[in-house]
Write a protein that holds these residues in place. Structure first.
Motif, PDB file in Angstrom:
ATOM      1  N   ASN A  66      -0.096   4.066   0.786  1.00  0.00           N
ATOM      2  CA  ASN A  66      -0.558   4.929   1.877  1.00  0.00           C
ATOM      3  C   ASN A  66       0.004   4.506   3.231  1.00  0.00           C
ATOM      4  O   ASN A  66       0.469   5.345   3.999  1.00  0.00           O
ATOM      5  CB  ASN A  66      -2.096   4.912   1.905  1.00  0.00           C
ATOM      6  CG  ASN A  66      -2.655   5.930   2.871  1.00  0.00           C
ATOM      7  OD1 ASN A  66      -2.226   7.086   2.868  1.00  0.00           O
ATOM      8  ND2 ASN A  66      -3.595   5.509   3.700  1.00  0.00           N
ATOM      9  N   CYS A  67      -0.022   3.161   3.528  1.00  0.00           N
ATOM     10  CA  CYS A  67       0.401   2.723   4.860  1.00  0.00           C
ATOM     11  C   CYS A  67       1.473   1.641   4.847  1.00  0.00           C
ATOM     12  O   CYS A  67       1.996   1.273   5.898  1.00  0.00           O
ATOM     13  CB  CYS A  67      -0.818   2.251   5.659  1.00  0.00           C
ATOM     14  SG  CYS A  67      -1.380   0.602   5.196  1.00  0.00           S
ATOM     15  N   CYS A  93       0.835  -1.199   0.000  1.00  0.00           N
ATOM     16  CA  CYS A  93       0.000   0.000   0.000  1.00  0.00           C
ATOM     17  C   CYS A  93       0.876   1.258   0.000  1.00  0.00           C
ATOM     18  O   CYS A  93       1.744   1.421   0.865  1.00  0.00           O
ATOM     19  CB  CYS A  93      -0.897  -0.008   1.233  1.00  0.00           C
ATOM     20  SG  CYS A  93      -1.966   1.441   1.332  1.00  0.00           S
ATOM     21  N   CYS A 150      -6.128  -2.406   0.225  1.00  0.00           N
ATOM     22  CA  CYS A 150      -5.351  -2.487   1.451  1.00  0.00           C
ATOM     23  C   CYS A 150      -6.244  -2.962   2.599  1.00  0.00           C
ATOM     24  O   CYS A 150      -7.262  -2.334   2.890  1.00  0.00           O
ATOM     25  CB  CYS A 150      -4.753  -1.126   1.793  1.00  0.00           C
ATOM     26  SG  CYS A 150      -3.799  -1.199   3.329  1.00  0.00           S
ATOM     27  N   CYS A 194      -5.632   0.039   5.882  1.00  0.00           N
ATOM     28  CA  CYS A 194      -6.174   1.406   5.822  1.00  0.00           C
ATOM     29  C   CYS A 194      -7.337   1.529   4.841  1.00  0.00           C
ATOM     30  O   CYS A 194      -7.905   2.604   4.696  1.00  0.00           O
ATOM     31  CB  CYS A 194      -5.081   2.413   5.485  1.00  0.00           C
ATOM     32  SG  CYS A 194      -4.595   2.415   3.748  1.00  0.00           S
TER      33      CYS A 194
HETATM   34 ZN   LIG Z   1      -2.944   0.866   3.422  1.00  0.00          ZN
END
Ligand SMILES: [Zn+2]
Length: 326
Positions: free
Chosen positions: A159-160, A157, A175, A178
């Motif tokens: 993002n995270c 991911c 994901c 998140c």
């Molecule tokens: Zn994520």
């Protein structure tokens, strides 16, 4: 626009039917059909099967299991006769790297499937340039390679950082932590021929085959129109100021995930300033010289790209038919 004879990867004959991807039961039903076929990718290279009628990119879907299973599968859609078409990324261990003589332009890895003399791994550029499979199969391979390249390089991911799960029949990664969703990317690239009267601008990158000159190209930046990207790239790479821009045609270019947007640009004058960074040379060619490049009879043995590339068709259109901007 006339049919562009020989343009690679641009034949769109299969029905993508994106709505089918959302229904796992339907995807499983299609995969179980006798006429289901798969295009196989291993370590970013297509697998072809050699048979009595030459090379074939469409394999019986059971080959996925026979070759050790897939890291990722994607439903591409239905072939004209209705046969379901899947793409699969095999495990890296399914193939062996025998040697690697790659340089700038070509993927020259020698990969083999141990014990399977009937299967050949051939890089997609060579498949297209050599016409090794029918144009519709080359286009399916382009989709397969681009999607599988994205999966291979976007497992986590953005993002995270968690490991993501394949979703929507191979067209998304979700994901579990998140809840972000990630879709395969396509990178827009403008490729353009700047022209003024009977002259056009061509350049060469150091990685090009010896003597080859091509249309200038560059990535479209966030927030930029296609027209602005065309003018900016020509200005940066050749120092040529351009006015009117006209769209010509586009081409999927799976090296790794580009979309080439072919345009003509009206140069405002014949001045030129080479940056010497991206291009080792750029210059004006007359229409007669352009014809010599295309017809492979240039006295200095300079050449233009082959019909697989949209640059060839841009140059051909302007050389033999001309271009109108209004
Ligand atoms: Zn994520």
């Amino acid at each position: 626009m006339a049919h562009l004879e020989g343009l690679g990867f641009a034949v769109d004959t299969f029905d993508r039917g994106a709505y089918r991807r959302e229904d796992p039961v339907e995807v499983a039903r299609l995969r179980a059909l006798d006429d289901a076929r798969a295009l196989l990718i291993a370590r970013d290279m297509p697998l072809l099967r050699s048979g009595e009628r030459g090379l074939d990119a469409l394999m019986p879907i059971g080959e996925i299991e026979a070759l050790g299973g897939a890291q990722v599968e994607a439903l591409l859609g239905l072939a004209p006769g209705g046969a379901p078409i899947f793409a699969a990324l095999l495990e890296d261990e399914a193939v062996e790297l025998r040697s690697d003589a790659s340089e700038g332009f070509f993927d020259r890895r020698i990969l083999v499937v141990p014990g399977r003399e009937d299967l050949k791994l051939i890089d997609l550029r060579s498949i297209a340039m050599g016409g090794l499979v029918p144009p519709d199969q080359a286009a399916m391979l382009a989709t397969s390679k681009a999607v599988m390249h994205w999966h291979a390089h976007h497992r986590f991911c953005a993002n995270c950082g968690a490991l993501t799960n394949v979703a929507v029949a191979g067209w998304r990664r979700d994901c579990p932590v998140c809840k972000a969703t990630h879709c395969p990317r396509t990178d827009p690239v403008v490729i353009m021929l700047a022209v003024d009267g009977d002259a056009c601008v061509l350049g060469r990158q150091p990685r090009f085959p010896k003597g080859m000159y091509s249309a200038l190209a560059g990535f479209v930046e966030p927030g930029e129109t296609v027209e602005a990207a065309v003018r900016r790239e020509i200005s940066e790479e050749a120092g040529v100021a351009c006015g009117a821009v006209r769209y010509f045609a586009s081409q999927p270019w799976p090296f790794p995930t580009s979309l080439m947007i072919g345009c003509f640009a009206q140069a405002l004058d014949r001045s030129m300033k080479v940056d010497g960074v991206e291009l080792e040379d750029v210059r004006w060619f007359t229409r007669d010289e352009a014809a010599a490049l295309i017809e492979r009879r240039h006295p200095d043995r300079l050449t233009a790209p082959t019909p697989v590339a949209i640059a060839h068709h841009l140059l051909k259109q302007w050389t033999y038919e001309g271009v109108k901007f209004s």
